[in-house]
Design an enzyme around this catalytic site. Structure first.
Site, PDB file in Angstrom:
ATOM      1  CE  LYS A   3      -7.117   0.443  -0.957  1.00  0.00           C
ATOM      2  NZ  LYS A   3      -8.291  -0.261  -0.328  1.00  0.00           N
ATOM      3  CG  MET A   9      -8.245   7.737   6.634  1.00  0.00           C
ATOM      4  SD  MET A   9      -9.149   6.167   5.911  1.00  0.00           S
ATOM      5  CE  MET A   9      -9.586   5.047   7.244  1.00  0.00           C
ATOM      6  CG  ASP A  11      -2.085  -0.750   1.178  1.00  0.00           C
ATOM      7  OD1 ASP A  11      -2.500  -1.004  -0.006  1.00  0.00           O
ATOM      8  OD2 ASP A  11      -3.060  -1.126   2.171  1.00  0.00           O
TER       9      ASP A  11
END
Ligand code: SAH
Length: 263
Positions: free
Chosen positions: A61, A175, A39
């Site tokens: 991502k 996030m 990732d």
């Protein structure tokens, strides 16, 4: 003894970035793999540990910049395993925390591919370590809540704000930087005190690490001041009370209430 036969998939936690925070098992697995799918959040120092003979594939991502969708990643790892490869799926932090592990486990199991998880140090642990504080506090912060405030562009996070606005909890919000203003507003609207300690930690355990310690009502300002583009985590709750003795440089925004700490 760890088993890694041909045709098997390991979902491996790469930790928060510092290669020294990789588990010994994770290091063994990336050396024993024939292919590593990694990732965007896997630290460069961790990637450096992958031996030259092991094939590496970026399936990175980052929010808004998806290079491969989840279904394509599922298909890739399953196809590699069915072709007889020893597959490591290397993910930032812990694979089982906001890591889409379930999709990949299900895809492997549906195809009859043997799959296992190697845990990693999650970002919340690394962020607390870089702040030099505990995530729980005896008698005061009795719960630790992992939440994500990730939303599609333009949408507001749909969280159970009433449950999150809990003075006995420490919130680790993944996030969450882009939604900092909404997080601050909603938690206060649902009764969490405006002076509840808050920290934003960006690039925890990485060379560009920086943190801002502040209070809930100033979180939107702090999020703006924390202008880097690295991954950032919000920590909220009494356990985050800044350590008074730690040398801290104050931000110009609110001299007495937002303090900045750079690694
Ligand atoms: N599985 C990962 C989380 C993936 S979600 C884990 O267990 O840590 C991605 C989010 O994790 C980022 O948006 C950020 O909120 C957080 N994150 C990951 N690495 C981080 C780091 N080094 N510093 C701060 N936050 C980080």
């Amino acid at each position: 003894m760890t088993q890694f036969p041909d045709g098997m998939v390991w979902l491996v936690g790469a930790g928060p970035g510092d290669p020294e925070l990789l588990t010994r098992k994770a290091e063994w697995l990336i050396c024993a793999a024939s292919v590593v799918f990694f990732d965007a959040l896997v630290g460069p120092g961790v990637l450096d540990l992958i031996p030259a003979g092991v094939r590496t594939v970026s399936v990175g991502k980052r929010s808004g910049r998806h290079s491969k969708d989840q279904a394509s990643i599922d298909r890739l790892i399953v196809a590699a395993a069915l072709a007889g490869e020893r597959v490591v799926r290397l993910k930032g932090g812990d694979p089982a925390i906001f890591g889409r592990a379930t999709e990949e486990l299900d895809a492997c199991r549906a195809a009859g591919v043997s799959v296992a998880i190697c845990p990693g140090v999650t970002a919340a642990s690394a962020a607390a370590a870089s702040l030099g504080c505990s995530l729980t506090l005896r008698g005061m912060a009795r719960k630790l809540v992992f939440a994500t405030a990730h939303v599609r562009a333009g949408a507001a996070p749909e969280l159970d704000w009433q449950a999150l606005a809990d003075p006995d909890a420490t919130l680790a919000i993944y996030m969450g930087k882009a939604a900092a203003a909404e997080v601050s507003r909603q938690l206060q609207a649902h009764g969490l005190a405006e002076d509840t300690p808050v920290a934003i930690v960006e690039n925890a355990s990485l060379p560009g690490e920086q943190s801002l310690s502040t209070r809930l009502d100033l979180l939107p300002l702090a999020a703006k001041a924390c202008s880097g583009s690295g991954p950032a985590l919000l920590l909220i709750g009494t356990a985050l009370q800044p350590v008074p003795s730690r040398a801290q440089q104050c931000s110009h925004l609110a001299l007495s209430t937002i303090s900045r700490h750079t690694a």
